[in-house]
Design an enzyme around this catalytic site. Structure first.
Site, PDB file in Angstrom:
ATOM      1  N   ARG A 129       0.528  -1.118   0.312  1.00 49.63           N
ATOM      2  CA  ARG A 129       0.057   0.203  -0.068  1.00 49.63           C
ATOM      3  C   ARG A 129       1.069   1.488   0.090  1.00 49.63           C
ATOM      4  O   ARG A 129       0.304   2.153  -0.624  1.00 49.63           O
ATOM      5  CB  ARG A 129      -0.996   0.289   1.208  1.00 49.63           C
ATOM      6  N   ASP A 158       0.031  -6.635  -2.714  1.00 44.17           N
ATOM      7  CA  ASP A 158      -1.408  -6.643  -3.163  1.00 44.17           C
ATOM      8  C   ASP A 158      -1.695  -6.016  -3.768  1.00 44.17           C
ATOM      9  O   ASP A 158      -1.545  -5.397  -4.422  1.00 44.17           O
ATOM     10  CB  ASP A 158      -1.034  -6.077  -1.266  1.00 44.17           C
ATOM     11  N   HIS A 237      -6.243  -9.831  -4.066  1.00 44.45           N
ATOM     12  CA  HIS A 237      -5.544  -8.747  -3.512  1.00 44.45           C
ATOM     13  C   HIS A 237      -4.014  -8.855  -4.324  1.00 44.45           C
ATOM     14  O   HIS A 237      -3.577  -9.012  -4.126  1.00 44.45           O
ATOM     15  CB  HIS A 237      -4.850  -9.191  -1.707  1.00 44.45           C
ATOM     16  N   ASP A 293      -7.181 -14.299   2.294  1.00 44.27           N
ATOM     17  CA  ASP A 293      -8.027 -12.942   2.262  1.00 44.27           C
ATOM     18  C   ASP A 293      -9.233 -12.886   1.744  1.00 44.27           C
ATOM     19  O   ASP A 293      -8.352 -12.247   0.251  1.00 44.27           O
ATOM     20  CB  ASP A 293      -7.588 -11.953   3.747  1.00 44.27           C
ATOM     21  N   GLU A 294      -9.604 -12.516   1.645  1.00 43.91           N
ATOM     22  CA  GLU A 294     -11.325 -11.396   1.399  1.00 43.91           C
ATOM     23  C   GLU A 294     -10.779 -12.016  -0.141  1.00 43.91           C
ATOM     24  O   GLU A 294     -10.428 -10.508  -0.963  1.00 43.91           O
ATOM     25  CB  GLU A 294     -10.824  -9.692   1.927  1.00 43.91           C
ATOM     26  N   TYR A 385      -3.743  -5.309  15.287  1.00 43.80           N
ATOM     27  CA  TYR A 385      -4.013  -4.763  14.444  1.00 43.80           C
ATOM     28  C   TYR A 385      -2.655  -3.101  14.360  1.00 43.80           C
ATOM     29  O   TYR A 385      -3.340  -2.891  15.202  1.00 43.80           O
ATOM     30  CB  TYR A 385      -5.126  -5.162  13.535  1.00 43.80           C
ATOM     31  N   PHE A 386      -1.658  -3.713  14.314  1.00 44.49           N
ATOM     32  CA  PHE A 386      -1.215  -2.392  14.618  1.00 44.49           C
ATOM     33  C   PHE A 386      -1.620  -0.634  13.962  1.00 44.49           C
ATOM     34  O   PHE A 386      -1.354   0.209  13.891  1.00 44.49           O
ATOM     35  CB  PHE A 386       0.000  -2.267  15.237  1.00 44.49           C
ATOM     36  N   ASP A 387      -2.837  -1.331  12.772  1.00 48.77           N
ATOM     37  CA  ASP A 387      -2.920   0.354  12.102  1.00 48.77           C
ATOM     38  C   ASP A 387      -4.289   0.769  12.936  1.00 48.77           C
ATOM     39  O   ASP A 387      -4.908   1.590  12.137  1.00 48.77           O
ATOM     40  CB  ASP A 387      -3.269  -0.724  10.760  1.00 48.77           C
ATOM     41  N   TRP A 435      -0.501  -3.125   8.596  1.00 47.31           N
ATOM     42  CA  TRP A 435      -1.213  -2.149   7.058  1.00 47.31           C
ATOM     43  C   TRP A 435      -1.040  -0.806   6.846  1.00 47.31           C
ATOM     44  O   TRP A 435      -1.184  -0.330   7.725  1.00 47.31           O
ATOM     45  CB  TRP A 435      -3.292  -2.774   6.865  1.00 47.31           C
ATOM     46  N   THR A 436      -0.740  -0.888   5.532  1.00 46.23           N
ATOM     47  CA  THR A 436      -0.085   0.861   5.637  1.00 46.23           C
ATOM     48  C   THR A 436      -0.991   1.685   4.871  1.00 46.23           C
ATOM     49  O   THR A 436      -0.564   2.640   4.425  1.00 46.23           O
ATOM     50  CB  THR A 436       1.408   0.815   4.808  1.00 46.23           C
TER      51      THR A 436
HETATM   52  C1  ACM Z   1      -6.400  -8.855   6.308  1.00 48.37           C
HETATM   53  O1  ACM Z   1      -6.159  -8.367   7.318  1.00 48.37           O
HETATM   54  N1  ACM Z   1      -7.087  -9.174   5.183  1.00 48.37           N
HETATM   55  C2  ACM Z   1      -5.397 -10.611   6.631  1.00 48.37           C
END
Ligand code: ACM
Ligand code: ZN
Length: 731
Positions: A129, A158, A237, A293-294, A385-387, A435-436
């Site tokens: 990101r 991603d 992704h 994921d997702e 999750y450190f975001d 996540w950035t």
């Molecule tokens: C994730 O946060 N989608 C692994």
């Protein structure tokens, strides 16, 4: 108090290993607490101190310690010795010694026996990101190593950018999707990126690592006993990859759709080639992370190749198609002598036979995997999750999702009671994920990482019986100094005061209780809107407010403000507790707390999920306040939320105000256009509207005009805009 008053410096001719001797007979050293993070398993304090000079530590390996990461550290009788179960144990013993050393280089006499609770102690970093350069990745690894973490999960690909240069597929890293999606909102906003933001986009969205960069970083990590786990996202992704090579997406999909086509064998051949390179580039990693994921599976439903695959393989739905994809990749990865790991969605449609699950949506996926005999790594977003935000203060930079402060991270325990006793060894540990999307700079990454990583390191290293929040708080204070000494950026959010509780007492006074996550230092406050100085009153049990006030509070650490300032403006104004009537009802899911929400002196935070916001879907906010008696009023003040990035909550376009003394005849007091803001970030907009002339009024009607149907280009185009308000003051 200095620790080293009792030491005698020996000559350099002292026996190899120890160059200073502590004198056992002098006065006792000051009883300063041993402040090692993560907390060691066993500490026996001795007396006195020893000066640490270079090469004065004797090291040895003792395999009888069994765990190669275990160590025994002895500082006594003029000697410093670290015995490790392996090289990693020695490394960790030296990290502990580093923390024991005071600023003058003296170490207290002590014996420490230590070993980690979990074998997987990690941190992840999303370099897709936003891109982070090689030198920062090394610094990141240094920070992990300092906290005795042993795993760096490198999220290399991603949607926005593929960061791993692959010779056979040169477009992957060069023709990345970021060129298309620099600012996904720009077309709607009609916004030309400023030169500055364009430069920023190019600098931090663009970039990739060469194969030489990767080797250099893997070597660097190895020297610090950190395994780099590469992640190549699939089947979703993958916008960057399918933008560069659309032939690997479904033929029915648009370029850059971001999902590989499992109906097409060439997709697998491509991904196998990528895996081949990754296996070569990351020889130390037992795992290849495939994301998983997702995955929005609609494209597969409309793709003839995918449907043919389903039929040929007897797959009943798209979940099973995902499972087919993952199983097939696992088989290939296993054939290369590596294990496959993926996010908990790889459980959908049946888990691949040897897969390890990284459980991010909660603990449940990891628990299910472990109970089924699979290994699992816990990364539940609500803890690690450190975001997510570090405090609820509006000062925090734009985050994602919820609020995971230091105590929340400290409370993280990867091992859940739902895991059967004979399956507990399958819980390998946990890690932080960063996540950035909203994190553009190395400094910001460090800010999100520290000090939460300290809490995480103790959660992963230390047995729960040896964890102690109060001691951790005290140690953290020393840890901040260590970070500062290393030039690492860290958040002081844990010192930021917040309102823990407030209510009106029987006399109508507003009673406010403040708190901080880390409660080591005094909070000072004022009630006149001025910034508290080091002489301002210290907060004790509560603040009782009996007249119009603006509360401003900040923690003072060693005489200086630390963390952010809490500001709670216009408390006990004439609108406080007014009766509010609504021309249009607020939404039942966003009541803000009901009819008093706009005048309860309880301010919503900078997040749409704060229940203190009152929401109006598609309608104006049109309220009339009955102040109970006539006041001489000069204006109205209120606050609105906007978050274009992922919600329909928009600023109103106009604000109109009428006043009335009797509730019958109303006079227009103000009518102003609200300046719009096209940022995709969350904003709180306070609006102050001064009347043309003061009004004698008991009733105030306020109408905020809704933005209307969201136009083309808005992420929620075609749906009605919302207004989120909190709160209203008059003055
Ligand atoms: C994730 O946060 N989608 C692994
Ligand atoms: Zn397809």
């Amino acid at each position: 108090m200095k620790r080293h008053l009792t030491t005698i410096q020996l000559s350099t001719a002292a026996a190899a290993g120890a160059v200073a001797l502590c004198c056992a007979c002098g006065p006792q050293r000051a009883a300063e607490e041993i402040a090692v993070i993560p907390q060691p398993a066993r500490i026996v304090e001795g007396e006195g101190t020893i000066r640490w000079v270079a090469d004065s530590v004797r090291t040895a390996i003792d395999t009888s310690l069994r765990n190669p990461e275990a160590y025994r550290l002895t500082v006594a009788d003029g000697r410093m010795e670290v015995v490790g179960g392996g090289d990693a144990g020695i490394f960790y013993g030296l990290q502990t010694l580093e923390q024991l050393k005071d600023s003058a280089g003296y170490v207290p006499a002590v014996t420490i026996e230590d070993a980690p609770r979990f074998p997987w102690r990690g941190a992840h970093l999303d370099v897709s990101r936003h891109f982070f350069p090689k030198d920062f990745i090394k610094r990141y690894i240094d920070i992990l190593a300092y906290h005795k973490l042993n795993t760096f999960h490198w999220h290399l690909t991603d949607g926005i950018g593929w960061r791993l240069a692959i010779d056979r597929y040169p477009l992957l890293a060069r023709k990345a999707a970021w060129r298309k999606v620099k600012d996904p909102l720009a077309p709607w906003i009609g916004l030309e990126l400023s030169d500055e933001s364009r430069r920023d986009s190019t600098d931090t969205y663009g970039g990739y690592y060469t194969e030489a960069d990767i080797r250099e970083i893997v070597d660097y990590a190895r020297a610090r006993h950190i395994t780099v786990i590469p992640e190549i996202e699939m089947p979703g992704h993958s916008e960057a990859a399918t933008f560069a090579y659309p032939q690997f997406a479904c033929p029915t999909a648009k370029p850059g759709s971001g999902i590989y086509c499992p109906g097409n064998d060439s997709t697998f051949l491509f991904l196998q080639e990528i895996i081949d390179r990754v296996v070569e580039l990351f020889p130390d990693s037992p795992y290849i992370h495939i994301g998983g994921d997702e995955v929005g599976k609609e494209q597969w439903s409309g793709c003839p190749l995918c449907q043919a695959r389903k039929q040929a393989e007897g797959l009943k739905d798209e979940h099973e198609l995902q499972s087919y994809f993952v199983h097939r990749m696992e088989k290939y990865i296993n054939g290369k002598g590596k294990r496959m790991i993926g996010y908990d969605e790889i459980l959908e449609g049946g888990l691949a036979p040897n897969a390890t699950v990284m459980s991010w949506t909660g603990f449940e996926g990891g628990v299910r995997a472990a109970n089924a005999g699979h290994d699992a790594v816990m990364v539940p977003l609500d803890y690690v999750y450190f975001d997510h935000y570090q405090s609820q203060n509006p000062c925090e930079p734009q985050g994602w999702g919820g609020y995971n402060g230091v105590p929340r991270v400290y409370a993280f325990d990867p091992l859940r009671p739902e895991v059967a006793a004979d399956k507990r060894h399958h819980i390998l540990g946990g890690q932080a994920n960063i996540w950035t999307e909203n994190i553009r700079t190395p400094e910001h990454v460090e800010y999100m990482l520290l000090p939460r990583l300290a809490a995480l390191s103790e959660a992963l290293w230390t047995d729960t019986t040896a964890k102690d929040w109060l001691r951790f708080e005290r140690k953290l204070d020393r840890q901040y100094d260590r970070y500062a000494a290393r030039g690492w950026h860290y958040a002081e959010s844990a010192f930021t005061p917040y309102i823990a509780e407030q209510h009106f007492n029987d006399d109508g006074a507003l009673v406010i209780r403040l708190a901080t996550e880390v409660a080591l230092h005094p909070i000072r406050y004022t009630l006149d809107g001025s910034m508290p100085t080091a002489e301002a009153p210290v907060y004790a049990d509560s603040i009782v407010i009996t007249e119009p006030s603006t509360l401003t509070a900040v923690t003072f650490r060693r005489g200086k403000p630390a963390g952010c300032v809490l500001s709670s403006p216009r408390l006990l104004n004439p609108a406080t507790g007014a009766k509010v009537t609504y021309a249009y009802p607020y939404h039942s899911a966003y009541t803000g707390g009901g009819d008093s929400a706009l005048v309860d002196n309880r301010y919503a935070f900078k997040r749409g999920d704060d229940p203190a916001w009152q929401g109006f879907e598609g309608t104006n906010l049109d309220v009339t306040l009955d102040l109970g008696s006539v006041w001489r009023l000069e204006g109205v003040w209120m606050r609105f939320l906007q978050h274009i990035g992922s919600t329909s909550v928009m600023l109103p376009t106009r604000l109109k105000v009428w006043t009335s003394a009797d509730g019958k005849r109303y006079t227009e007091a103000a009518d102003v256009a609200v300046e719009q803001d096209s940022t995709s970030e969350v904003i709180i907009r306070p609006l102050e509207i001064r009347f043309g002339q003061a009004a004698e009024a008991r009733f105030v009607r306020i109408e905020a005009t809704n933005r209307g149907i969201l136009p083309e280009g808005h992420p929620r185009a075609g749906s009605p805009a919302w207004i989120f308000a909190d709160e209203i003051a008059v003055y």
